[in-house]
Scaffold this motif. Structure first.
Motif, PDB file in Angstrom:
ATOM      1  N   LEU A  33       0.812  -1.207   0.000  1.00 41.01           N
ATOM      2  CA  LEU A  33       0.000   0.000   0.000  1.00 41.01           C
ATOM      3  C   LEU A  33       0.849   1.262   0.000  1.00 41.01           C
ATOM      4  O   LEU A  33       1.990   1.262   0.486  1.00 41.01           O
ATOM      5  N   ARG A  34       0.262   2.334  -0.519  1.00 34.92           N
ATOM      6  CA  ARG A  34       0.796   3.655  -0.229  1.00 34.92           C
ATOM      7  C   ARG A  34       0.558   3.929   1.252  1.00 34.92           C
ATOM      8  O   ARG A  34      -0.458   3.524   1.815  1.00 34.92           O
ATOM      9  N   ALA A  35       1.474   4.622   1.900  1.00 33.01           N
ATOM     10  CA  ALA A  35       1.411   4.809   3.349  1.00 33.01           C
ATOM     11  C   ALA A  35       0.092   5.430   3.791  1.00 33.01           C
ATOM     12  O   ALA A  35      -0.476   5.052   4.825  1.00 33.01           O
ATOM     13  N   GLU A  36      -0.443   6.357   2.987  1.00 29.34           N
ATOM     14  CA  GLU A  36      -1.658   7.047   3.393  1.00 29.34           C
ATOM     15  C   GLU A  36      -2.893   6.145   3.353  1.00 29.34           C
ATOM     16  O   GLU A  36      -3.953   6.501   3.879  1.00 29.34           O
ATOM     17  N   LEU A  37      -2.764   4.954   2.715  1.00 29.24           N
ATOM     18  CA  LEU A  37      -3.898   4.036   2.647  1.00 29.24           C
ATOM     19  C   LEU A  37      -3.955   3.069   3.823  1.00 29.24           C
ATOM     20  O   LEU A  37      -4.952   2.370   3.999  1.00 29.24           O
ATOM     21  N   LEU A  38      -2.910   3.022   4.620  1.00 24.56           N
ATOM     22  CA  LEU A  38      -2.879   2.063   5.718  1.00 24.56           C
ATOM     23  C   LEU A  38      -4.056   2.281   6.662  1.00 24.56           C
ATOM     24  O   LEU A  38      -4.718   1.324   7.089  1.00 24.56           O
ATOM     25  N   GLY A  39      -4.348   3.541   6.958  1.00 25.66           N
ATOM     26  CA  GLY A  39      -5.459   3.848   7.854  1.00 25.66           C
ATOM     27  C   GLY A  39      -6.803   3.454   7.274  1.00 25.66           C
ATOM     28  O   GLY A  39      -7.710   3.027   8.001  1.00 25.66           O
ATOM     29  N   VAL A  40      -6.945   3.588   5.954  1.00 27.87           N
ATOM     30  CA  VAL A  40      -8.196   3.202   5.301  1.00 27.87           C
ATOM     31  C   VAL A  40      -8.439   1.709   5.481  1.00 27.87           C
ATOM     32  O   VAL A  40      -9.521   1.271   5.896  1.00 27.87           O
ATOM     33  N   TYR A  41      -7.421   0.894   5.183  1.00 28.14           N
ATOM     34  CA  TYR A  41      -7.570  -0.551   5.309  1.00 28.14           C
ATOM     35  C   TYR A  41      -7.735  -0.977   6.770  1.00 28.14           C
ATOM     36  O   TYR A  41      -8.445  -1.935   7.070  1.00 28.14           O
ATOM     37  N   GLU A  42      -7.087  -0.257   7.673  1.00 31.64           N
ATOM     38  CA  GLU A  42      -7.224  -0.571   9.091  1.00 31.64           C
ATOM     39  C   GLU A  42      -8.682  -0.411   9.517  1.00 31.64           C
ATOM     40  O   GLU A  42      -9.234  -1.260  10.243  1.00 31.64           O
ATOM     41  N   ARG A  43      -9.328   0.633   9.061  1.00 31.38           N
ATOM     42  CA  ARG A  43     -10.723   0.876   9.413  1.00 31.38           C
ATOM     43  C   ARG A  43     -11.655  -0.098   8.710  1.00 31.38           C
ATOM     44  O   ARG A  43     -12.718  -0.451   9.215  1.00 31.38           O
ATOM     45  N   PRO A  53     -14.530  -6.996  -0.224  1.00 36.95           N
ATOM     46  CA  PRO A  53     -13.691  -8.072   0.321  1.00 36.95           C
ATOM     47  C   PRO A  53     -13.424  -7.832   1.810  1.00 36.95           C
ATOM     48  O   PRO A  53     -13.218  -6.693   2.232  1.00 36.95           O
ATOM     49  N   ARG A  54     -13.413  -8.883   2.571  1.00 36.63           N
ATOM     50  CA  ARG A  54     -13.122  -8.765   4.008  1.00 36.63           C
ATOM     51  C   ARG A  54     -11.631  -8.500   4.193  1.00 36.63           C
ATOM     52  O   ARG A  54     -10.778  -9.206   3.644  1.00 36.63           O
ATOM     53  N   VAL A  55     -11.300  -7.458   4.953  1.00 37.00           N
ATOM     54  CA  VAL A  55      -9.903  -7.148   5.265  1.00 37.00           C
ATOM     55  C   VAL A  55      -9.530  -7.878   6.548  1.00 37.00           C
ATOM     56  O   VAL A  55     -10.153  -7.685   7.597  1.00 37.00           O
ATOM     57  N   TYR A  56      -8.494  -8.731   6.459  1.00 40.51           N
ATOM     58  CA  TYR A  56      -8.090  -9.538   7.614  1.00 40.51           C
ATOM     59  C   TYR A  56      -7.087  -8.820   8.512  1.00 40.51           C
ATOM     60  O   TYR A  56      -7.263  -8.733   9.731  1.00 40.51           O
ATOM     61  N   GLU A  57      -6.018  -8.311   7.913  1.00 38.79           N
ATOM     62  CA  GLU A  57      -4.935  -7.724   8.697  1.00 38.79           C
ATOM     63  C   GLU A  57      -4.296  -6.574   7.920  1.00 38.79           C
ATOM     64  O   GLU A  57      -4.401  -6.487   6.696  1.00 38.79           O
ATOM     65  N   THR A  58      -3.614  -5.706   8.646  1.00 35.33           N
ATOM     66  CA  THR A  58      -2.725  -4.717   8.039  1.00 35.33           C
ATOM     67  C   THR A  58      -1.372  -4.831   8.724  1.00 35.33           C
ATOM     68  O   THR A  58      -1.266  -5.315   9.859  1.00 35.33           O
ATOM     69  N   GLU A  59      -0.337  -4.362   8.041  1.00 34.58           N
ATOM     70  CA  GLU A  59       1.015  -4.532   8.579  1.00 34.58           C
ATOM     71  C   GLU A  59       1.905  -3.400   8.080  1.00 34.58           C
ATOM     72  O   GLU A  59       1.778  -2.961   6.920  1.00 34.58           O
ATOM     73  N   GLU A  64       7.371   0.060   4.862  1.00 32.42           N
ATOM     74  CA  GLU A  64       6.462  -0.431   3.838  1.00 32.42           C
ATOM     75  C   GLU A  64       5.169  -0.915   4.488  1.00 32.42           C
ATOM     76  O   GLU A  64       5.181  -1.464   5.597  1.00 32.42           O
ATOM     77  N   CYS A  65       4.042  -0.693   3.779  1.00 25.40           N
ATOM     78  CA  CYS A  65       2.730  -1.005   4.332  1.00 25.40           C
ATOM     79  C   CYS A  65       2.054  -2.089   3.499  1.00 25.40           C
ATOM     80  O   CYS A  65       2.174  -2.100   2.264  1.00 25.40           O
ATOM     81  N   PHE A  66       1.324  -2.985   4.186  1.00 26.27           N
ATOM     82  CA  PHE A  66       0.663  -4.093   3.510  1.00 26.27           C
ATOM     83  C   PHE A  66      -0.728  -4.300   4.105  1.00 26.27           C
ATOM     84  O   PHE A  66      -0.979  -4.009   5.277  1.00 26.27           O
ATOM     85  N   ALA A  67      -1.633  -4.816   3.263  1.00 30.68           N
ATOM     86  CA  ALA A  67      -2.953  -5.231   3.721  1.00 30.68           C
ATOM     87  C   ALA A  67      -3.190  -6.661   3.263  1.00 30.68           C
ATOM     88  O   ALA A  67      -2.750  -7.070   2.182  1.00 30.68           O
ATOM     89  N   TYR A  68      -3.897  -7.424   4.094  1.00 29.05           N
ATOM     90  CA  TYR A  68      -4.265  -8.799   3.766  1.00 29.05           C
ATOM     91  C   TYR A  68      -5.789  -8.860   3.713  1.00 29.05           C
ATOM     92  O   TYR A  68      -6.464  -8.531   4.699  1.00 29.05           O
TER      93      TYR A  68
END
Length: 651
Positions: A33-43, A53-59, A64-68
């Motif tokens: 992810l772009r860093a600014e999207l981490l908060g979006v996926y977290e929410r 899609p169901r978001v399981y985790e963020t990291e 570097e930022c990732f979403a699962y």
């Protein structure tokens, strides 16, 4: 790093991987992810909605930022459209599910805007459920922010505000969803007519003229779905009652009430319109009447005399009106019969085609529910002392003429606004000739409630489409003393071979001579199929005079000594078609108010010794496009708008 997931493959390069949870065996997608999207996926982890899609985790790891998130087995809508094997009922269901997905994102606080809704980012699962994927362009709405920091989206689906004109909000996604609707329904022709009306409303240029929420769009879709089963009197009465206009409804339907409801059982379920509008807010009420409305910026109105009152206009404007079949008239008697029918039925939009020459015998008011269509080679004459007043639509086709004779009046009217805030815009489409005699009066009304002027859209190529305005004696014409800003012009390649300003002045519209009008400019000029460098130079000169423009460069070579620079005060969108080459000694510069769009299967090449500077509002590529930069070329692209979605090939 990578939590407890093992990588089992890659979907779209190293940034999007297919992974498997080592403990549970769950297969998921890992996206960088772009860093600014981490908060979006977290929410989004707390959001459970069937069409997302169901978001399981963020990291976050070493910067570097990732979403699962959930892996969806199915087929993209893009592939389904190409196969063309789906039924209209499936398309209807998918669009309602898309609205549900958008509604879930927009309901988050603050609102999450997807900004890249397109068939490629929509999957229909093996179970038939729509899933909206890829929030890579998403952003949070920030109250008070004038425009987006980054212009991200897909050409053809991105709303105008994504080009930097305003901040994206929920209505940005409504625009893209409308484009998806149009693509889905394209194969169904007349059967999809009601849906095309919904798509037209979704894709209005100004956000305030679109549906204001996903719920409102879904309501309109449901109305379109059931439209053919609803009797006009029944649903119109239901809407009027829901809006609290019982007295007006009784007046309009008193004589027809019994017959209109004869086929509706007393125990019938409420129609989608009645159900949706039972407690409707203005932004939730549906409007599929306004098929061709063009939005305008609001300006401070100058009060002018009105030919008809606001109340009378509103009596001829039902935002939920159905559109009747075209009525073709072959004589004056047939025309006035059709006109009287339309005037007495404001709850239906009528298109009246004129096929024989006609001279008006009395003042004519084109009501908001009337569209006049002039057949080729016919002339409609407005004689001395008579007025033509347009509050609806007039289509002057190629070869046809509207003649405003000496001493006559052309009143281009004003927009009509319903009690619920819905707007019907007046407009003249001009592919033929508007001929104006001596001592005539051209009137431009502006409603005090809505400061928008009338629109004249001129379509011209000098051969098939020859839209033009002619004056016998321009000095003798009396104009209302107000600004005339909203003139749109499309010019095709086979007439761009001389000074553009002079050509328009002499062959299309003598706007420079109209010193009685304050704003003497054409708002938007669209130049199609430009493939000669001389034409480009003429256009660059002209765009310093026009407000905004679109330029389609097709198979163009910018050679040694050719310097093309788009650097205007207004906004200019340069579109690349097929192959455009910048040779040694040639240059193409994009100024601050420009965007560069690479249309599907196109290539922009800057060769050794050539110059390409992109210092504008962004580059927007389509599929299979690239910018090729050869060694020794002078290439610059504003860092603020560089994106890995632009395929830049260095040689």
């Amino acid at each position: 790093m990578f939590l407890s997931y093992d990588t089992i493959g890659y979907l779209k390069g190293p940034d999007i991987a297919l992974v498997k949870d080592a403990e549970t065996g769950t297969v998921a997608v890992r996206k960088k992810l772009r860093a600014e999207l981490l908060g979006v996926y977290e929410r989004l982890k707390s959001v459970e909605q069937a069409n997302l899609p169901r978001v399981y985790e963020t990291e976050e790891y070493e910067g570097e930022c990732f979403a699962y998130y959930e892996y969806i087995e199915g087929e993209t809508l893009e592939d389904i459209v190409h196969e063309g094997t789906y039924a209209i009922a499936q398309a209807e269901e998918w669009m309602e599910q898309l609205c549900a997905a958008m509604g879930a994102l927009h309901a988050m606080q603050p609102c999450v805007v997807h900004r890249d809704i397109k068939p490629e980012n929509i999957i229909i699962s093996n179970g038939g459920v729509l899933k909206l994927i890829d929030l890579g362009a998403a952003r949070l709405f920030k109250d008070g922010k004038p425009c987006d920091t980054e212009q991200i989206g897909t050409r053809g689906y991105a709303a105008p505000e994504q080009y930097g004109f305003n901040q994206s909000d929920a209505r940005t996604d409504i625009y893209a969803a409308g484009t998806v609707l149009h693509v889905l329904m394209a194969r169904f022709g007349e059967e999809a007519k009601a849906y095309n009306a919904v798509a037209a409303r979704c894709t209005q240029l100004e956000p305030q003229n679109r549906y204001q929420s996903a719920k409102a769009m879904k309501t309109a879709l449901r109305m379109a779905k059931y439209k053919k089963h609803i009797q006009i009197g029944a649903w119109a009465l239901g809407i009027a009652a829901a809006a609290g206009c019982v007295a007006l409804a009784c007046t309009l339907f008193a004589s027809a009430g019994a017959s209109a409801n004869a086929d509706v059982p007393a125990s019938a379920e409420p129609t989608p319109v009645q159900e949706a509008n039972a407690d409707a807010t203005p932004e939730a009420t549906i409007d599929v009447t306004d098929l061709t409305a063009v939005p305008y910026p609001t300006v401070t109105p100058k009060v002018v005399a009105k030919a008809v009152s606001d109340g009378l206009l509103n009596m001829h404007f039902d935002p939920d009106a159905q559109k009747a079949d075209v009525i073709t008239t072959r004589s004056e008697a047939e025309f006035y019969k059709a006109y009287n029918r339309a005037s007495n039925d404001p709850h239906t939009v009528y298109t009246i085609e004129l096929t024989e020459d006609m001279t008006l015998e009395r003042d004519l008011i084109v009501w908001p529910n009337i569209e006049m269509l002039l057949a080729r080679s016919m002339t409609l004459t407005v004689p001395n002392g008579i007025s033509l007043n347009n509050y609806g639509q007039i289509n002057i086709r190629t070869g046809s003429t509207v003649r405003i004779d000496d001493g006559a009046t052309l009143n281009l009217g004003r927009s009509t606004i319903s009690d619920g805030g819905k707007t019907r815009f007046e407009k003249i489409y001009l592919s033929g000739t508007l001929s104006v005699g001596k001592n005539t009066e051209i009137r431009f009304e502006r409603g005090e409630e809505f400061g928008n002027g009338p629109v004249l859209e001129i379509i011209h190529d000098g051969v098939k489409r020859r839209g033009k305005v002619e004056f016998d004696d321009l000095a003798s014409v009396e104009f209302d003393d107000i600004d005339v800003r909203y003139i749109y012009l499309t010019i095709y390649d086979n007439v761009i071979n001389e000074n553009i300003t002079d050509y328009i002045e002499n062959n299309v519209f003598p706007i420079k001579q109209m010193d009685k009008i304050k704003a003497r400019r054409i708002t938007m000029a669209d130049f199609k199929n430009v493939n000669q460098i001389e034409d480009v130079q003429y256009i660059c000169d002209y765009l310093d005079y026009a407000q905004n423009g679109i330029v389609d460069l097709t198979n163009l070579t910018i050679g040694d000594g050719d310097a093309v620079k788009f650097d205007t005060k207004g906004y200019v969108n340069v579109e690349i078609f097929e192959n455009v080459n910048i040779e040694a000694g040639g240059s193409l510069e994009m100024g601050a108010n420009t965007t560069l769009c690479l249309v599907q299967n196109s290539t922009l090449t800057v060769k050794n010794g050539g110059k390409l500077w992109i210092n504008g509002m962004g580059v927007y590529p389509s599929d299979n496009t690239s910018i090729v930069v050869e060694e020794g070329a002078d290439f610059f692209m504003n860092d603020s708008y560089q994106s890995d979605t632009v395929n830049i090939i260095y040689k």
